[in-house]
Write an enzyme that holds these catalytic residues in place. Structure first.
Site, PDB file in Angstrom:
ATOM      1  N   SER A  52       0.812  -1.224   0.000  1.00 37.75           N
ATOM      2  CA  SER A  52       0.000   0.000   0.000  1.00 37.75           C
ATOM      3  C   SER A  52       0.842   1.269   0.000  1.00 37.75           C
ATOM      4  O   SER A  52       1.904   1.337   0.643  1.00 37.75           O
ATOM      5  CB  SER A  52      -0.873   0.001   1.261  1.00 37.75           C
ATOM      6  N   GLU A  94       0.189   3.639   1.730  1.00 37.76           N
ATOM      7  CA  GLU A  94       0.258   4.077   3.140  1.00 37.76           C
ATOM      8  C   GLU A  94       1.653   3.880   3.705  1.00 37.76           C
ATOM      9  O   GLU A  94       2.023   4.527   4.683  1.00 37.76           O
ATOM     10  CB  GLU A  94      -0.738   3.279   3.995  1.00 37.76           C
ATOM     11  N   TYR A 134      -1.533   0.352  10.534  1.00 36.00           N
ATOM     12  CA  TYR A 134      -1.827  -0.301   9.250  1.00 36.00           C
ATOM     13  C   TYR A 134      -0.605  -0.231   8.336  1.00 36.00           C
ATOM     14  O   TYR A 134      -0.164  -1.234   7.774  1.00 36.00           O
ATOM     15  CB  TYR A 134      -3.027   0.393   8.587  1.00 36.00           C
TER      16      TYR A 134
HETATM   17  P1  NAP Z   1     -11.608  -4.598   1.616  1.00 36.77           P
HETATM   18  O1  NAP Z   1     -12.724  -4.306   0.683  1.00 36.77           O
HETATM   19  O2  NAP Z   1     -11.641  -4.013   2.987  1.00 36.77           O
HETATM   20  O3  NAP Z   1     -11.478  -6.188   1.761  1.00 36.77           O
HETATM   21  C1  NAP Z   1     -10.687  -6.765   2.772  1.00 36.77           C
HETATM   22  C2  NAP Z   1     -10.823  -8.272   2.685  1.00 36.77           C
HETATM   23  O4  NAP Z   1      -9.968  -8.865   3.672  1.00 36.77           O
HETATM   24  C3  NAP Z   1     -12.245  -8.805   2.944  1.00 36.77           C
HETATM   25  O5  NAP Z   1     -12.537  -9.785   1.990  1.00 36.77           O
HETATM   26  C4  NAP Z   1     -12.122  -9.445   4.319  1.00 36.77           C
HETATM   27  O6  NAP Z   1     -12.965 -10.562   4.502  1.00 36.77           O
HETATM   28  C5  NAP Z   1     -10.673  -9.935   4.272  1.00 36.77           C
HETATM   29  N1  NAP Z   1     -10.152 -10.258   5.599  1.00 36.77           N
HETATM   30  C6  NAP Z   1     -10.114  -9.454   6.697  1.00 36.77           C
HETATM   31  N2  NAP Z   1      -9.608 -10.128   7.754  1.00 36.77           N
HETATM   32  C7  NAP Z   1      -9.315 -11.384   7.311  1.00 36.77           C
HETATM   33  C8  NAP Z   1      -8.783 -12.559   7.921  1.00 36.77           C
HETATM   34  N3  NAP Z   1      -8.445 -12.580   9.223  1.00 36.77           N
HETATM   35  N4  NAP Z   1      -8.632 -13.671   7.173  1.00 36.77           N
HETATM   36  C9  NAP Z   1      -8.995 -13.676   5.860  1.00 36.77           C
HETATM   37  N5  NAP Z   1      -9.513 -12.605   5.224  1.00 36.77           N
HETATM   38  C10 NAP Z   1      -9.662 -11.468   5.938  1.00 36.77           C
HETATM   39  O7  NAP Z   1     -10.198  -4.172   0.962  1.00 36.77           O
HETATM   40  P2  NAP Z   1      -9.868  -3.808  -0.574  1.00 36.77           P
HETATM   41  O8  NAP Z   1     -10.110  -2.366  -0.792  1.00 36.77           O
HETATM   42  O9  NAP Z   1     -10.476  -4.825  -1.463  1.00 36.77           O
HETATM   43  O10 NAP Z   1      -8.269  -3.988  -0.546  1.00 36.77           O
HETATM   44  C11 NAP Z   1      -7.666  -5.240  -0.851  1.00 36.77           C
HETATM   45  C12 NAP Z   1      -6.250  -5.249  -0.308  1.00 36.77           C
HETATM   46  O11 NAP Z   1      -5.496  -4.200  -0.902  1.00 36.77           O
HETATM   47  C13 NAP Z   1      -6.119  -5.031   1.195  1.00 36.77           C
HETATM   48  O12 NAP Z   1      -5.039  -5.809   1.635  1.00 36.77           O
HETATM   49  C14 NAP Z   1      -5.791  -3.563   1.335  1.00 36.77           C
HETATM   50  O13 NAP Z   1      -5.096  -3.324   2.532  1.00 36.77           O
HETATM   51  C15 NAP Z   1      -4.929  -3.370   0.111  1.00 36.77           C
HETATM   52  N6  NAP Z   1      -4.931  -2.019  -0.473  1.00 36.77           N
HETATM   53  C16 NAP Z   1      -6.098  -1.429  -0.811  1.00 36.77           C
HETATM   54  C17 NAP Z   1      -6.094  -0.189  -1.424  1.00 36.77           C
HETATM   55  C18 NAP Z   1      -7.365   0.506  -1.816  1.00 36.77           C
HETATM   56  O14 NAP Z   1      -7.322   1.724  -2.087  1.00 36.77           O
HETATM   57  N7  NAP Z   1      -8.485  -0.209  -1.914  1.00 36.77           N
HETATM   58  C19 NAP Z   1      -4.859   0.445  -1.687  1.00 36.77           C
HETATM   59  C20 NAP Z   1      -3.687  -0.205  -1.332  1.00 36.77           C
HETATM   60  C21 NAP Z   1      -3.724  -1.444  -0.744  1.00 36.77           C
HETATM   61  P3  NAP Z   1     -14.307 -10.538   5.411  1.00 36.77           P
HETATM   62  O15 NAP Z   1     -15.427 -10.285   4.465  1.00 36.77           O
HETATM   63  O16 NAP Z   1     -14.331 -11.898   5.960  1.00 36.77           O
HETATM   64  O17 NAP Z   1     -14.140  -9.459   6.438  1.00 36.77           O
HETATM   65  N1  GDD Z   2     -12.544   7.548   5.942  1.00 35.89           N
HETATM   66  C1  GDD Z   2     -12.625   8.891   6.081  1.00 35.89           C
HETATM   67  N2  GDD Z   2     -13.753   9.443   6.658  1.00 35.89           N
HETATM   68  N3  GDD Z   2     -11.596   9.647   5.657  1.00 35.89           N
HETATM   69  C2  GDD Z   2     -11.713  10.989   5.783  1.00 35.89           C
HETATM   70  C3  GDD Z   2     -12.829  11.597   6.339  1.00 35.89           C
HETATM   71  C4  GDD Z   2     -13.903  10.791   6.815  1.00 35.89           C
HETATM   72  O1  GDD Z   2     -14.929  11.259   7.339  1.00 35.89           O
HETATM   73  N4  GDD Z   2     -12.648  12.941   6.317  1.00 35.89           N
HETATM   74  C5  GDD Z   2     -11.445  13.158   5.768  1.00 35.89           C
HETATM   75  N5  GDD Z   2     -10.877  11.978   5.444  1.00 35.89           N
HETATM   76  C6  GDD Z   2      -9.530  11.801   4.871  1.00 35.89           C
HETATM   77  C7  GDD Z   2      -8.628  10.902   5.699  1.00 35.89           C
HETATM   78  O2  GDD Z   2      -8.093  11.620   6.820  1.00 35.89           O
HETATM   79  C8  GDD Z   2      -7.595  10.517   4.657  1.00 35.89           C
HETATM   80  O3  GDD Z   2      -6.592  11.496   4.601  1.00 35.89           O
HETATM   81  C9  GDD Z   2      -8.380  10.522   3.339  1.00 35.89           C
HETATM   82  O4  GDD Z   2      -9.623  11.153   3.621  1.00 35.89           O
HETATM   83  C10 GDD Z   2      -8.635   9.145   2.744  1.00 35.89           C
HETATM   84  O5  GDD Z   2      -9.171   8.308   3.751  1.00 35.89           O
HETATM   85  P1  GDD Z   2      -9.761   6.850   3.401  1.00 35.89           P
HETATM   86  O6  GDD Z   2     -10.718   6.924   2.287  1.00 35.89           O
HETATM   87  O7  GDD Z   2     -10.229   6.253   4.686  1.00 35.89           O
HETATM   88  O8  GDD Z   2      -8.501   6.062   2.795  1.00 35.89           O
HETATM   89  P2  GDD Z   2      -6.971   5.960   3.288  1.00 35.89           P
HETATM   90  O9  GDD Z   2      -6.152   6.803   2.362  1.00 35.89           O
HETATM   91  O10 GDD Z   2      -6.834   6.186   4.727  1.00 35.89           O
HETATM   92  O11 GDD Z   2      -6.640   4.411   3.040  1.00 35.89           O
HETATM   93  C11 GDD Z   2      -7.018   3.746   1.836  1.00 35.89           C
HETATM   94  O12 GDD Z   2      -5.975   3.833   0.892  1.00 35.89           O
HETATM   95  C12 GDD Z   2      -4.757   3.162   1.258  1.00 35.89           C
HETATM   96  C13 GDD Z   2      -3.746   3.347   0.104  1.00 35.89           C
HETATM   97  O13 GDD Z   2      -3.249   4.653   0.085  1.00 35.89           O
HETATM   98  C14 GDD Z   2      -7.357   2.312   2.209  1.00 35.89           C
HETATM   99  O14 GDD Z   2      -7.924   1.658   1.103  1.00 35.89           O
HETATM  100  C15 GDD Z   2      -6.101   1.550   2.625  1.00 35.89           C
HETATM  101  O15 GDD Z   2      -6.429   0.169   2.816  1.00 35.89           O
HETATM  102  C16 GDD Z   2      -5.058   1.693   1.495  1.00 35.89           C
HETATM  103  O16 GDD Z   2      -3.878   0.991   1.817  1.00 35.89           O
END
Ligand code: NAP
Ligand code: GDD
Length: 335
Positions: A134, A136, A158
């Site tokens: 990520s 992050e 995280y």
């Molecule tokens: P998501 O929608 O929150 O999905 C997370 C998944 O992880 C769910 O299927 C959840 O299953 C599973 N999980 C949680 N705890 C688990 C456990 N103990 N054992 C097995 N499975 C478990 O996340 P996403 O947005 O699809 O992201 C996919 C991956 O990419 C994550 O690793 C996230 O950290 C990473 N990532 C995401 C982004 C983004 O912007 N979306 C960016 C960078 C990296 P349950 O339904 O059972 O809870």
């Molecule tokens: N969730 C949330 N809710 N975020 C808020 C809010 C609110 O009410 N108001 C402002 N924000 C700001 C957060 O402080 C952050 O800076 C930004 O919006 C994005 O927040 P999120 O959408 O929660 O995503 P994230 O950037 O913290 O994390 C996501 O992206 C990562 C990759 O850069 C997640 O998908 C992570 O799993 C992923 O790794």
């Protein structure tokens, strides 16, 4: 004979899009599901009926070995994680276990089931491994834009756990010759994004305000900047990384950064409203340590994977708002 893929995190946003992509490519797709109620399984069968399911939990090493042994995959995609950053301060230990040690569990399952030991490098026909790293991990960024060589400075439990998983994946590649890669993905969104993330929180609120179901939208830091793209594009990059001859890590993002303020402006503008009339400050959403600015340099992915995003920021926001409007007005399917 088609290839076989095992996806952890199949019930999540990326699991949905990746499963769809791999099925369209002719793969046999398996998803790891946890828990005993069967509700997750029935959810998957409704949304992606062609996916096979195997039970397991990233917290349970034995279950991961059993799952990999049963499925005998060609490719493993480790997407499972606690992915909501604020939760990682509340449940730091759980986050470390799932997002950090869970990666170790999957790598060990692949190593053991693939017959790889310390004295023998990975055999031909080995299981290939993808780790969901990520942006992050860049955290308090050392440079902008961020590329594969930018040092990490994670700002949340995280991000710290993800950095452990990232380095461990690299270490298994170097120690055992495994085809193990990490995608350092920047924020990617879709109508299937969880409602707790800021894009979906905004799009749902905008739709509810339009329908007269809500008036105010409490938000935290409006100045934070992210590089937001479309999840459907990003899963294609995952697949391309895994099918490259050389296992390498890649940054995946659009190269364009926007603030949360830009997000609300476009989202409210899509329905002809001024965000200033609806957005209110919510101090509870301010994080103990913030990532102020993320912006990807995706040059390596463009050059070596031939990957580029197809959806720009304004189109992405429009897509999510329209989907939520449809869903809440009863003419769309719930995501
Ligand atoms: P998501 O929608 O929150 O999905 C997370 C998944 O992880 C769910 O299927 C959840 O299953 C599973 N999980 C949680 N705890 C688990 C456990 N103990 N054992 C097995 N499975 C478990 O996340 P996403 O947005 O699809 O992201 C996919 C991956 O990419 C994550 O690793 C996230 O950290 C990473 N990532 C995401 C982004 C983004 O912007 N979306 C960016 C960078 C990296 P349950 O339904 O059972 O809870
Ligand atoms: N969730 C949330 N809710 N975020 C808020 C809010 C609110 O009410 N108001 C402002 N924000 C700001 C957060 O402080 C952050 O800076 C930004 O919006 C994005 O927040 P999120 O959408 O929660 O995503 P994230 O950037 O913290 O994390 C996501 O992206 C990562 C990759 O850069 C997640 O998908 C992570 O799993 C992923 O790794």
């Amino acid at each position: 004979m088609g290839r076989r893929a095992l996806i952890t995190g199949i019930t999540g946003q990326d699991g949905f899009y990746l499963a769809g992509h791999l099925l369209a490519e002719g793969y046999e797709v398996w998803g790891l599901v946890r828990g005993q109620s069967g509700s997750r399984a029935s959810q998957i069968h409704q949304t992606v009926p062609d996916v096979h399911l195997v039970s397991g939990d990233l917290l349970d090493q034995g279950s991961l070995i059993s799952a990999v042994d049963r499925v005998q995959p060609d490719e493993v995609y480790n997407l499972g994680a606690i992915s909501f950053v604020p939760l990682s301060w509340q449940q730091a230990e759980l986050t470390a276990k799932v997002n950090g040690l869970g990666v170790l569990g999957m790598l060990e399952a692949v190593r053991v089931c693939g017959g790889i030991n310390a004295s023998r490098s990975a055999p031909p026909g080995q299981i290939r491994f993808y780790q969901a790293s990520s942006a992050e991990m860049f955290g308090k960024v050392r440079e902008t834009p961020q590329h594969e060589g930018t040092p990490f400075h994670p700002r949340s439990p995280y991000g710290v756990a993800k950095a452990y998983g990232h380095f461990l994946t690299q270490n298994y590649r170097e120690s055992y010759g495994m085809h193990a890669v990490s995608g350092i993905l920047f924020n990617h969104e879709s109508p299937r994004r969880g409602a707790e993330f800021v894009t979906r929180k905004v799009s749902l609120a905008v739709a509810r305000i339009k329908l007269g179901l809500q008036e105010k939208l409490p938000l935290g830091n409006l100045s934070a900047r992210r590089d937001w793209g479309f999840a459907g594009d990003y899963v294609q990059a995952m697949h391309r990384m895994v099918t490259q001859d050389e296992p390498e890590d890649y940054v995946i993002g659009t190269g364009v950064t926007h603030s949360v303020r830009d997000l609300v402006e476009i989202a409210f503008g899509a329905i002809g409203l001024d965000w200033r009339d609806h957005v209110v400050s919510d101090p509870a959403q301010i994080r103990p340590a913030e990532v102020d600015l993320l912006c990807a340099d995706p040059a390596k992915a463009r050059e070596l994977l031939g990957w580029k995003p197809s959806v720009q920021f304004a189109g992405l926001v429009q897509m999510i708002v329209e989907s939520d409007l449809k869903m809440l007005s009863g003419s769309g399917t719930a995501s």
